[in-house]
Design an enzyme around this catalytic site. Structure first.
Site, PDB file in Angstrom:
ATOM      1  N   GLY A  60     -16.513  29.416  22.861  1.00  0.00           N
ATOM      2  CA  GLY A  60     -15.851  28.488  21.945  1.00  0.00           C
ATOM      3  C   GLY A  60     -14.859  27.583  22.648  1.00  0.00           C
ATOM      4  O   GLY A  60     -13.814  27.235  22.103  1.00  0.00           O
ATOM      5  N   GLU A  81      -8.499  16.863  29.673  1.00  0.00           N
ATOM      6  CA  GLU A  81      -7.881  16.040  28.647  1.00  0.00           C
ATOM      7  C   GLU A  81      -8.229  14.571  28.762  1.00  0.00           C
ATOM      8  O   GLU A  81      -7.700  13.759  28.043  1.00  0.00           O
ATOM      9  CB  GLU A  81      -6.367  16.202  28.764  1.00  0.00           C
ATOM     10  CG  GLU A  81      -5.952  17.632  28.529  1.00  0.00           C
ATOM     11  CD  GLU A  81      -4.458  17.833  28.577  1.00  0.00           C
ATOM     12  OE1 GLU A  81      -3.837  17.274  29.482  1.00  0.00           O
ATOM     13  OE2 GLU A  81      -3.940  18.531  27.710  1.00  0.00           O
ATOM     14  N   LYS A 121      -8.206   5.337  26.768  1.00  0.00           N
ATOM     15  CA  LYS A 121      -8.164   5.276  28.239  1.00  0.00           C
ATOM     16  C   LYS A 121      -9.105   4.168  28.701  1.00  0.00           C
ATOM     17  O   LYS A 121     -10.266   4.129  28.286  1.00  0.00           O
ATOM     18  CB  LYS A 121      -8.610   6.633  28.783  1.00  0.00           C
ATOM     19  CG  LYS A 121      -8.817   6.673  30.285  1.00  0.00           C
ATOM     20  CD  LYS A 121      -9.183   8.077  30.726  1.00  0.00           C
ATOM     21  CE  LYS A 121      -9.678   8.110  32.148  1.00  0.00           C
ATOM     22  NZ  LYS A 121     -10.200   9.420  32.524  1.00  0.00           N
ATOM     23  N   THR A 132     -15.312  14.220  34.984  1.00  0.00           N
ATOM     24  CA  THR A 132     -16.747  14.270  34.689  1.00  0.00           C
ATOM     25  C   THR A 132     -17.132  15.417  33.748  1.00  0.00           C
ATOM     26  O   THR A 132     -18.239  15.433  33.222  1.00  0.00           O
ATOM     27  CB  THR A 132     -17.555  14.451  35.991  1.00  0.00           C
ATOM     28  OG1 THR A 132     -17.053  15.604  36.670  1.00  0.00           O
ATOM     29  CG2 THR A 132     -17.463  13.241  36.882  1.00  0.00           C
ATOM     30  N   GLY A 133     -16.221  16.405  33.552  1.00  0.00           N
ATOM     31  CA  GLY A 133     -16.578  17.631  32.826  1.00  0.00           C
ATOM     32  C   GLY A 133     -17.116  17.367  31.426  1.00  0.00           C
ATOM     33  O   GLY A 133     -18.236  17.765  31.084  1.00  0.00           O
TER      34      GLY A 133
HETATM   35  C1  LIG Z   1      -8.139  22.091  36.126  1.00  0.00           C
HETATM   36  C2  LIG Z   1      -9.218  21.444  35.332  1.00  0.00           C
HETATM   37  C3  LIG Z   1      -9.040  20.139  34.863  1.00  0.00           C
HETATM   38  C4  LIG Z   1     -10.064  19.518  34.150  1.00  0.00           C
HETATM   39  N1  LIG Z   1      -9.896  18.228  33.744  1.00  0.00           N
HETATM   40  C5  LIG Z   1     -10.898  17.615  33.096  1.00  0.00           C
HETATM   41  C6  LIG Z   1     -10.752  16.280  32.644  1.00  0.00           C
HETATM   42  O1  LIG Z   1      -9.716  15.637  32.808  1.00  0.00           O
HETATM   43  N2  LIG Z   1     -11.788  15.724  31.990  1.00  0.00           N
HETATM   44  C7  LIG Z   1     -12.957  16.387  31.749  1.00  0.00           C
HETATM   45  O2  LIG Z   1     -13.872  15.818  31.172  1.00  0.00           O
HETATM   46  N3  LIG Z   1     -13.106  17.668  32.146  1.00  0.00           N
HETATM   47  C8  LIG Z   1     -12.113  18.286  32.805  1.00  0.00           C
HETATM   48  N4  LIG Z   1     -12.267  19.583  33.173  1.00  0.00           N
HETATM   49  C9  LIG Z   1     -13.460  20.301  32.751  1.00  0.00           C
HETATM   50  C10 LIG Z   1     -13.283  20.761  31.319  1.00  0.00           C
HETATM   51  O3  LIG Z   1     -12.077  21.456  31.170  1.00  0.00           O
HETATM   52  C11 LIG Z   1     -14.424  21.669  30.939  1.00  0.00           C
HETATM   53  O4  LIG Z   1     -15.608  20.988  31.209  1.00  0.00           O
HETATM   54  C12 LIG Z   1     -14.352  21.999  29.474  1.00  0.00           C
HETATM   55  O5  LIG Z   1     -13.120  22.548  29.147  1.00  0.00           O
HETATM   56  C13 LIG Z   1     -15.464  22.916  29.074  1.00  0.00           C
HETATM   57  O6  LIG Z   1     -15.161  24.240  29.305  1.00  0.00           O
HETATM   58  P1  LIG Z   1     -16.178  25.321  28.755  1.00  0.00           P
HETATM   59  O7  LIG Z   1     -16.244  25.227  27.279  1.00  0.00           O
HETATM   60  O8  LIG Z   1     -17.455  25.195  29.488  1.00  0.00           O
HETATM   61  O9  LIG Z   1     -15.526  26.693  29.210  1.00  0.00           O
HETATM   62  P2  LIG Z   1     -14.215  27.456  28.682  1.00  0.00           P
HETATM   63  O10 LIG Z   1     -13.186  26.527  28.179  1.00  0.00           O
HETATM   64  O11 LIG Z   1     -13.831  28.379  29.786  1.00  0.00           O
HETATM   65  O12 LIG Z   1     -14.724  28.300  27.442  1.00  0.00           O
HETATM   66  C14 LIG Z   1     -15.452  29.492  27.610  1.00  0.00           C
HETATM   67  C15 LIG Z   1     -15.618  30.162  26.260  1.00  0.00           C
HETATM   68  O13 LIG Z   1     -16.501  31.256  26.413  1.00  0.00           O
HETATM   69  C16 LIG Z   1     -15.962  32.373  25.739  1.00  0.00           C
HETATM   70  N5  LIG Z   1     -16.473  33.581  26.371  1.00  0.00           N
HETATM   71  C17 LIG Z   1     -16.491  33.888  27.689  1.00  0.00           C
HETATM   72  N6  LIG Z   1     -17.032  35.112  27.875  1.00  0.00           N
HETATM   73  C18 LIG Z   1     -17.373  35.566  26.646  1.00  0.00           C
HETATM   74  C19 LIG Z   1     -17.956  36.763  26.171  1.00  0.00           C
HETATM   75  N7  LIG Z   1     -18.286  37.761  27.002  1.00  0.00           N
HETATM   76  N8  LIG Z   1     -18.145  36.909  24.838  1.00  0.00           N
HETATM   77  C20 LIG Z   1     -17.812  35.923  23.965  1.00  0.00           C
HETATM   78  N9  LIG Z   1     -17.257  34.758  24.366  1.00  0.00           N
HETATM   79  C21 LIG Z   1     -17.033  34.598  25.682  1.00  0.00           C
HETATM   80  C22 LIG Z   1     -14.449  32.228  25.872  1.00  0.00           C
HETATM   81  O14 LIG Z   1     -13.773  32.972  24.882  1.00  0.00           O
HETATM   82  C23 LIG Z   1     -14.323  30.726  25.663  1.00  0.00           C
HETATM   83  O15 LIG Z   1     -14.287  30.461  24.277  1.00  0.00           O
HETATM   84  C24 LIG Z   1     -11.260  20.216  33.880  1.00  0.00           C
HETATM   85  C25 LIG Z   1     -11.424  21.527  34.331  1.00  0.00           C
HETATM   86  C26 LIG Z   1     -10.424  22.138  35.051  1.00  0.00           C
HETATM   87  C27 LIG Z   1     -10.642  23.538  35.543  1.00  0.00           C
END
Ligand SMILES: Cc1cc2nc3c(=O)[nH]c(=O)nc-3n(C[C@H](O)[C@H](O)[C@H](O)COP(=O)(O)OP(=O)(O)OC[C@H]3O[C@@H](n4cnc5c(N)ncnc54)[C@H](O)[C@@H]3O)c2cc1C
Length: 520
Positions: free
Chosen positions: A12, A47, A76, A355-356
């Site tokens: 999530g 962000e 932006k 790019t994320g």
């Molecule tokens: C330092 C940093 C700066 C960034 N800056 C940018 C930016 O400026 N612009 C941009 O576009 N992108 C940026 N990104 C990338 C962006 O943050 C991510 O692409 C975005 O937040 C997506 O994260 P996610 O949903 O893939 O993973 P996460 O946010 O890590 O979410 C993972 C989810 O999986 C769930 N989960 C994990 N294991 C389990 C399990 N076993 N059972 C149930 N649920 C589970 C967790 O509870 C969580 O809800 C940045 C990343 C980092 C690290």
């Protein structure tokens, strides 16, 4: 072949909720569920988006006036790079199409910029886009015919609170549209005899089955990586940064500080982002654990904030700082068996160039295409095409981001010396670095037509120009054939910029624009 009807999204964070929203909107008749864990936190940063993110908001029908106020969002128009040559200078990479000087090509600016007979050359963004003055003066306008190439909906990206955005997609968008939602933690995975995922077992001993499992579990990559053991390609050889420390500072002069660009300031052991949101400013230090510990990084960030913002030492010391670990690299494939990974679970470059969220939006679009094409029937070729599309996009940006470090010249610390003096960027010949291996080298050619496929608005010429990297071969510069055309180019920019300076000054700054149009 069985149709994909039952879809389970695990995670999530931004990727989970962005996927859920797009799928429930496009396939309201499918059985779609999102499971998120209360006990495993999301990354929560991320962000800043590029303008391509509008493809996602367009696809889901999100309206700026509705979602932005709930996500602390601002507009932006550019990504800035300050101090990447060690001289404190800011280089801009604005969004938008370079249509105002369309009789010129990028190479014309690079030839012009080498002409020693001309003093005070105009910058590449002055040459390449029509709204560079709007950017410089931090002004905003919706429609205007006098700013060449200005197209609000094509040019604006966002700066937003990623946690609020995920929450908006959950409560205001996906749940009202009928998405099934479960809070639980997946602790075990069972496989069938073909190696597909059969079911997920949760901490509360529930078992979940589905036709397609979408892995949005972040860097854990629970299904694609950990369970299916899909090979992972690390970019650690070229991209040293593997940690970040993040915080938010209050505004002290909101009209000045709420700018339309995200800045990346090259600091001692990494770079510091500046992301102006509606109520505060996101700040974070991206660094390499080879050179700094967490405590040292937090200390360096605090020192920087005390010296470079108007916030007092007491305020800076009282803020909350979160530490984030990241793994630069991608899995070889994103859709394997009945698992499709989106977001960090699939891969990540590093935060530079934001790019994320763009990759997440792209992957969702490709997933929707794949599911829609044959009404949910997906064979091995469909998956290969999906994987190829995701990878092509990622390969370009991996090379592009590495290219920033390759072209930088800052060398006043061990960290920057390693980046700009030690790493051999062309030593490893692999697909992921094709951009540096092939694409960049093509510009070193006497054949000007090698430059023809480069568009003025592409990121590459902005970074080359801004970082002082000029690949026009000396023979062309020395030929002397361009004296008159260089002067003409200079005058063309001069008359346009002089007019724009005056013209755009009438428009509101970003703060007042948002107050009048979004935060009414
Ligand atoms: C330092 C940093 C700066 C960034 N800056 C940018 C930016 O400026 N612009 C941009 O576009 N992108 C940026 N990104 C990338 C962006 O943050 C991510 O692409 C975005 O937040 C997506 O994260 P996610 O949903 O893939 O993973 P996460 O946010 O890590 O979410 C993972 C989810 O999986 C769930 N989960 C994990 N294991 C389990 C399990 N076993 N059972 C149930 N649920 C589970 C967790 O509870 C969580 O809800 C940045 C990343 C980092 C690290």
């Amino acid at each position: 072949m069985k149709k994909i009807n039952k879809i389970l999204i695990i995670g999530g964070g931004s990727s989970g909720w962005m996927t859920a929203a797009a799928l429930i909107n496009r396939f309201p008749d499918k059985d779609i569920t999102l499971i998120e864990s209360e006990n495993i936190s999301t990354i929560g940063v991320g962000e800043s988006t590029v303008q391509v993110f509008r493809q996602y908001t367009g696809m889901t029908g999100l309206i700026d006036e509705e979602w932005m106020p709930k996500c602390n969002a601002t507009y932006k128009l550019s990504i800035d790079f300050t101090n990447w040559s060690g001289d404190g200078k800011t280089v801009k990479y604005p969004f938008g199409k370079g249509t105002w000087l369309n009789k010129y090509k990028p190479i014309d600016w690079f030839i012009y910029n080498q002409d020693k007979n001309i003093k005070n050359h105009y910058s590449y963004e002055n040459f390449a886009i029509g709204h560079s003055e709007l950017l410089r003066q931090n002004k905003m306008v919706y429609e205007d015919d006098h700013i060449n190439g200005w197209d609000f909906n094509d040019i604006t990206g966002f700066q937003l609170d990623a946690t609020l955005f995920a929450n908006y997609l959950k409560t205001d968008y996906s749940l009202p549209r009928g998405l099934n939602y479960i809070q639980d933690t997946i602790k075990d995975v069972t496989l069938d005899y073909d190696g597909n995922i059969k079911s997920l077992i949760s901490s509360s001993d529930r078992e979940f089955e589905a036709d397609l499992f979408i892995d949005c579990t972040g860097f854990k990559s629970l299904l694609l990586g950990k369970t299916l053991k899909t090979p992972f390609v690390s970019f650690g050889k070229y991209l040293l940064n593997d940690k970040a420390v993040a915080t938010h500072i209050p505004y002290t002069d909101i009209e000045q500080e709420m700018v339309t660009s995200t800045d990346s300031y090259a600091h001692k052991n990494g770079w510091i982002w500046n992301v102006p949101l509606w109520t505060n400013i996101g700040k974070g230090y991206v660094y390499s654990s080879q050179f700094l510990t967490e405590d040292e990084a937090e200390k360096e960030l605090k020192e920087y904030l005390i010296n470079n913002t108007k916030c007092s030492k007491e305020i800076i010391n009282s803020l909350q700082y979160s530490h984030i670990q990241m793994t630069p690299g991608f899995h070889e494939k994103s859709w394997v068996k009945n698992v499709c990974a989106i977001g960090l679970a699939n891969g990540f470059i590093e935060p530079l160039e934001a790019t994320g969220l763009m990759f997440i939006g792209d992957a969702i679009e490709f997933l929707v295409d794949t599911l829609a094409a044959r009404d949910g029937v997906v064979n091995s070729y469909d998956k290969s095409i999906f994987n190829k599309r995701v990878r092509q996009r990622a390969e370009y940006f991996v090379g592009f981001v590495i290219g920033h470090y390759a072209m930088a010249t800052k060398n006043d610390t061990e960290y920057w010396k390693t980046i700009t003096e030690d790493i051999d960027y062309l030593s490893i010949d692999e697909d992921w670095t094709k951009y540096l291996q092939v694409y960049m080298l093509e510009f070193f050619s006497e054949l000007i037509n090698k430059w023809q496929y480069l568009k003025p608005e592409d990121g590459t010429p902005y970074i080359m120009a801004g970082f002082g990297f000029n690949p026009v071969v000396d023979k062309i510069i020395q030929s002397g054939h361009h004296k008159e055309s260089n002067l003409k180019l200079h005058k063309d920019i001069e008359s346009y910029i002089n007019y724009q300076k005056e013209y755009v000054s009438q428009f509101p700054n970003m703060y007042n624009y948002l107050k009048a149009n979004i935060y009414k």
